[in-house]
Design a protein around this motif. Sequence first.
Motif, PDB file in Angstrom:
ATOM      1  N   ILE A 263       0.857  -1.185   0.000  1.00 37.90           N
ATOM      2  CA  ILE A 263       0.000   0.000   0.000  1.00 37.90           C
ATOM      3  C   ILE A 263       0.893   1.234   0.000  1.00 37.90           C
ATOM      4  CG2 ILE A 263      -1.753   1.300   1.259  1.00 37.90           C
ATOM      5  CD1 ILE A 263      -2.736  -1.417   2.330  1.00 37.90           C
ATOM      6  N   VAL A 264       0.745   2.046  -1.043  1.00 38.09           N
ATOM      7  CA  VAL A 264       1.540   3.261  -1.205  1.00 38.09           C
ATOM      8  C   VAL A 264       0.586   4.447  -1.134  1.00 38.09           C
ATOM      9  CG1 VAL A 264       3.167   4.499  -2.688  1.00 38.09           C
ATOM     10  CG2 VAL A 264       3.139   1.993  -2.690  1.00 38.09           C
ATOM     11  N   ARG A 265       0.895   5.404  -0.260  1.00 35.51           N
ATOM     12  CA  ARG A 265       0.062   6.602  -0.087  1.00 35.51           C
ATOM     13  C   ARG A 265       0.330   7.608  -1.202  1.00 35.51           C
ATOM     14  NH1 ARG A 265      -0.861   3.311   3.305  1.00 35.51           N
ATOM     15  NH2 ARG A 265      -1.846   3.542   5.307  1.00 35.51           N
ATOM     16  N   GLU A 266      -0.561   8.609  -1.323  1.00 37.71           N
ATOM     17  CA  GLU A 266      -0.444   9.651  -2.340  1.00 37.71           C
ATOM     18  C   GLU A 266       0.866  10.426  -2.234  1.00 37.71           C
ATOM     19  OE1 GLU A 266      -2.334  10.763  -4.936  1.00 37.71           O
ATOM     20  OE2 GLU A 266      -3.857   9.225  -4.720  1.00 37.71           O
ATOM     21  N   SER A 267       1.374  10.600  -1.033  1.00 45.73           N
ATOM     22  CA  SER A 267       2.600  11.377  -0.827  1.00 45.73           C
ATOM     23  C   SER A 267       3.846  10.497  -0.821  1.00 45.73           C
ATOM     24  CB  SER A 267       2.516  12.143   0.497  1.00 45.73           C
ATOM     25  OG  SER A 267       2.445  11.231   1.571  1.00 45.73           O
ATOM     26  N   GLN A 268       3.731   9.278  -1.334  1.00 43.68           N
ATOM     27  CA  GLN A 268       4.849   8.335  -1.321  1.00 43.68           C
ATOM     28  C   GLN A 268       5.080   7.724  -2.695  1.00 43.68           C
ATOM     29  OE1 GLN A 268       3.334   5.395   1.455  1.00 43.68           O
ATOM     30  NE2 GLN A 268       4.422   6.325   3.177  1.00 43.68           N
ATOM     31  N   LYS A 269       6.264   7.173  -2.829  1.00 42.49           N
ATOM     32  CA  LYS A 269       6.589   6.228  -3.900  1.00 42.49           C
ATOM     33  C   LYS A 269       7.278   5.080  -3.188  1.00 42.49           C
ATOM     34  CE  LYS A 269       6.764   9.120  -7.895  1.00 42.49           C
ATOM     35  NZ  LYS A 269       5.837   8.742  -8.899  1.00 42.49           N
ATOM     36  N   ALA A 270       7.186   3.903  -3.738  1.00 46.49           N
ATOM     37  CA  ALA A 270       7.835   2.738  -3.141  1.00 46.49           C
ATOM     38  C   ALA A 270       8.713   2.068  -4.204  1.00 46.49           C
ATOM     39  CB  ALA A 270       6.798   1.758  -2.620  1.00 46.49           C
ATOM     40  N   VAL A 271       9.909   1.682  -3.798  1.00 48.59           N
ATOM     41  CA  VAL A 271      10.824   0.994  -4.700  1.00 48.59           C
ATOM     42  C   VAL A 271      11.024  -0.417  -4.157  1.00 48.59           C
ATOM     43  CG1 VAL A 271      13.112   0.996  -5.757  1.00 48.59           C
ATOM     44  CG2 VAL A 271      11.979   3.167  -5.265  1.00 48.59           C
ATOM     45  N   PHE A 272      10.744  -1.414  -5.001  1.00 48.10           N
ATOM     46  CA  PHE A 272      10.839  -2.815  -4.622  1.00 48.10           C
ATOM     47  C   PHE A 272      12.197  -3.362  -5.055  1.00 48.10           C
ATOM     48  CE2 PHE A 272      10.012  -7.367  -5.707  1.00 48.10           C
ATOM     49  CZ  PHE A 272       9.776  -7.820  -4.426  1.00 48.10           C
ATOM     50  N   PHE A 273      12.934  -3.934  -4.096  1.00 50.03           N
ATOM     51  CA  PHE A 273      14.230  -4.554  -4.363  1.00 50.03           C
ATOM     52  C   PHE A 273      14.127  -6.045  -4.097  1.00 50.03           C
ATOM     53  CE2 PHE A 273      15.739  -0.288  -3.985  1.00 50.03           C
ATOM     54  CZ  PHE A 273      16.978  -0.240  -4.585  1.00 50.03           C
ATOM     55  N   ARG A 274      14.664  -6.844  -5.011  1.00 47.88           N
ATOM     56  CA  ARG A 274      14.781  -8.279  -4.796  1.00 47.88           C
ATOM     57  C   ARG A 274      16.145  -8.705  -5.309  1.00 47.88           C
ATOM     58  NH1 ARG A 274      10.664 -11.496  -7.823  1.00 47.88           N
ATOM     59  NH2 ARG A 274      12.276 -11.701  -9.376  1.00 47.88           N
ATOM     60  N   ASP A 275      16.826  -9.504  -4.533  1.00 49.58           N
ATOM     61  CA  ASP A 275      18.165  -9.981  -4.872  1.00 49.58           C
ATOM     62  C   ASP A 275      19.132  -8.820  -5.098  1.00 49.58           C
ATOM     63  OD1 ASP A 275      17.165 -12.601  -4.784  1.00 49.58           O
ATOM     64  OD2 ASP A 275      16.573 -12.525  -6.897  1.00 49.58           O
ATOM     65  N   GLY A 276      18.945  -7.733  -4.342  1.00 47.70           N
ATOM     66  CA  GLY A 276      19.843  -6.589  -4.419  1.00 47.70           C
ATOM     67  C   GLY A 276      19.608  -5.646  -5.579  1.00 47.70           C
ATOM     68  N   LYS A 277      18.567  -5.895  -6.376  1.00 43.49           N
ATOM     69  CA  LYS A 277      18.284  -5.056  -7.539  1.00 43.49           C
ATOM     70  C   LYS A 277      16.954  -4.342  -7.396  1.00 43.49           C
ATOM     71  CE  LYS A 277      20.703  -7.389 -11.257  1.00 43.49           C
ATOM     72  NZ  LYS A 277      20.544  -7.988 -12.575  1.00 43.49           N
ATOM     73  N   SER A 278      16.929  -3.122  -7.872  1.00 47.24           N
ATOM     74  CA  SER A 278      15.685  -2.363  -7.916  1.00 47.24           C
ATOM     75  C   SER A 278      14.864  -2.886  -9.089  1.00 47.24           C
ATOM     76  CB  SER A 278      16.020  -0.879  -8.110  1.00 47.24           C
ATOM     77  OG  SER A 278      14.919  -0.193  -8.601  1.00 47.24           O
ATOM     78  N   LEU A 279      13.683  -3.435  -8.786  1.00 44.51           N
ATOM     79  CA  LEU A 279      12.877  -4.028  -9.848  1.00 44.51           C
ATOM     80  C   LEU A 279      11.744  -3.130 -10.324  1.00 44.51           C
ATOM     81  CD1 LEU A 279      12.614  -7.744  -8.684  1.00 44.51           C
ATOM     82  CD2 LEU A 279      14.220  -6.711 -10.276  1.00 44.51           C
TER      83      LEU A 279
END
Length: 180
Positions: free
Chosen positions: A37-53
């Motif tokens: 869940i990402v709020r209007e005032s946010q961005k979320a960056v998902f990392f898996r295995d050390g990489k930004s996906l």
Amino acid sequence: MSQLMEIVEFLDSKGDTMVQRVPEQGSGEFKFGAQLIVRESQKAVFFRDGKSLDVFNAGRHVLKTQNIPILTKMVTGLGYGKESPFKAEVYFLNIKLFRNLKWGTKEPIIFRDSELKMIRLRGYGAFSIQIKEPTLFLNKVVGTQGIFKDEDITDYLRSIIVQKLHLALGQTLKTVFDLP
């Protein structure tokens, strides 16, 4: 009783957190299908295995990790023990405007004035910052810190502002009467 649906979110009660990693320490084992869940005032960056996906905007998103609770434990239990080898983390970035951050000279700047000879100048003010490029900000400024607050960057920016003030005074100003 085990949790059927995993929810990943971050709320900033004070409003001074620029970046928060979930989980805060190390990497997590998010289940396949975890709800982000990402709020209007946010961005979320998902990392898996050390990489930004992926970079996620506001809304509800489904994370596709390789952790399928029962199956993963059975298959990886033989080679990796209790912990899953499929680690991931989510960085929440607050993209609001961080305003009214203060700067100032710690010591007076000695300035050679063409009319008044030697004088001491001081400067102070306020500035605002906002994160525009989440992945770039994470990789170049935050790194792998679990939490990054506005005070963590203000000292750095303050020193840049004071340095630029020194340069501007030295290169363009002959007398303080030209200052306004």
